[in-house]
Write a protein that holds these residues in place. Sequence first.
Motif, short mmCIF file in Angstrom:
data_model
loop_
_atom_site.label_atom_id
_atom_site.label_comp_id
_atom_site.label_asym_id
_atom_site.label_seq_id
_atom_site.Cartn_x
_atom_site.Cartn_y
_atom_site.Cartn_z
N UNK A 49 43.81 -4.75 -9.15
CA UNK A 49 43.19 -3.99 -10.04
C UNK A 49 44.76 -4.35 -11.45
N UNK A 50 45.40 -4.67 -11.38
CA UNK A 50 46.42 -4.06 -12.33
C UNK A 50 46.82 -5.72 -12.92
N UNK A 71 50.43 -10.29 -15.35
CA UNK A 71 50.66 -10.14 -14.38
C UNK A 71 50.50 -8.43 -14.78
N UNK A 72 50.44 -7.73 -15.22
CA UNK A 72 50.67 -6.22 -15.99
C UNK A 72 49.87 -5.60 -16.53
N UNK A 73 48.96 -4.57 -16.26
CA UNK A 73 47.51 -4.63 -17.00
C UNK A 73 47.57 -2.59 -16.70
N UNK A 74 48.15 -1.98 -17.70
CA UNK A 74 47.98 -0.96 -16.86
C UNK A 74 47.36 0.32 -18.01
N UNK A 77 48.18 6.62 -21.48
CA UNK A 77 48.00 7.51 -21.22
C UNK A 77 46.71 7.62 -21.14
N UNK A 78 45.58 8.30 -21.67
CA UNK A 78 44.13 8.27 -21.49
C UNK A 78 43.24 7.29 -20.80
N UNK A 79 42.22 7.37 -20.05
CA UNK A 79 41.57 5.99 -19.70
C UNK A 79 41.11 5.22 -20.11
N UNK A 80 40.93 5.37 -21.43
CA UNK A 80 40.54 4.48 -22.34
C UNK A 80 41.61 3.28 -23.10
N UNK A 81 42.51 3.17 -23.27
CA UNK A 81 43.36 2.83 -23.67
C UNK A 81 43.93 2.18 -22.32
N UNK A 82 44.54 0.68 -22.80
CA UNK A 82 45.24 0.04 -21.40
C UNK A 82 46.29 -1.17 -22.29
N UNK A 83 47.21 -1.45 -21.87
CA UNK A 83 47.98 -2.37 -22.19
C UNK A 83 48.27 -3.25 -20.96
#
Length: 154
Positions: A49-50, A71-74, A77-83
């Motif tokens: 998941x992440x 190893x980090x995919x989160x 804020x909103x559901x469309x942006x990920x870092x």
Amino acid sequence: MKKTMMKFIAVLAIVISGVISSNAQELGVRFGDISGGNVAIDGIFSTGQFSRIHGDVSFGNGFGVDLLWDFLYKPLGGEAFNWYMGVGPYLGVFDKGDDDEFALGAAFEIGLEYRFNSIPIALGIDYRPALEIIEDTDFHSGSFGFNVRYVFGS
């Protein structure tokens, strides 16, 4: 140059067959400073998941392969942006006239991604510094990129 092109074709064939057989979740292109040039075939393979695997096959002044574990995919804020943040090995073979130059090292990446909700496209920007270990020992700090990927199954 012929040896470099043959190596590039062999690596490209292996990566494309791997992408087809592994059902990549995202596939597209990456533009920017990459281990083997300035354009890459870019793929994302989910490992949870992440976390995910981020692979690139690049070409330009040679060819390169980056295989990074994000190893980090989160969500941000909103559901469309990920870092995301990750690290992994890279390999490059560069054409230097009569001789080919080989590079092997570790790359780090941190990036921001926007996944459209209405169309299956993801856009991302990232910073990817790298530490070359073999043939020379060197730190490459100016590696920024822009990704455009098609999202499968969305």
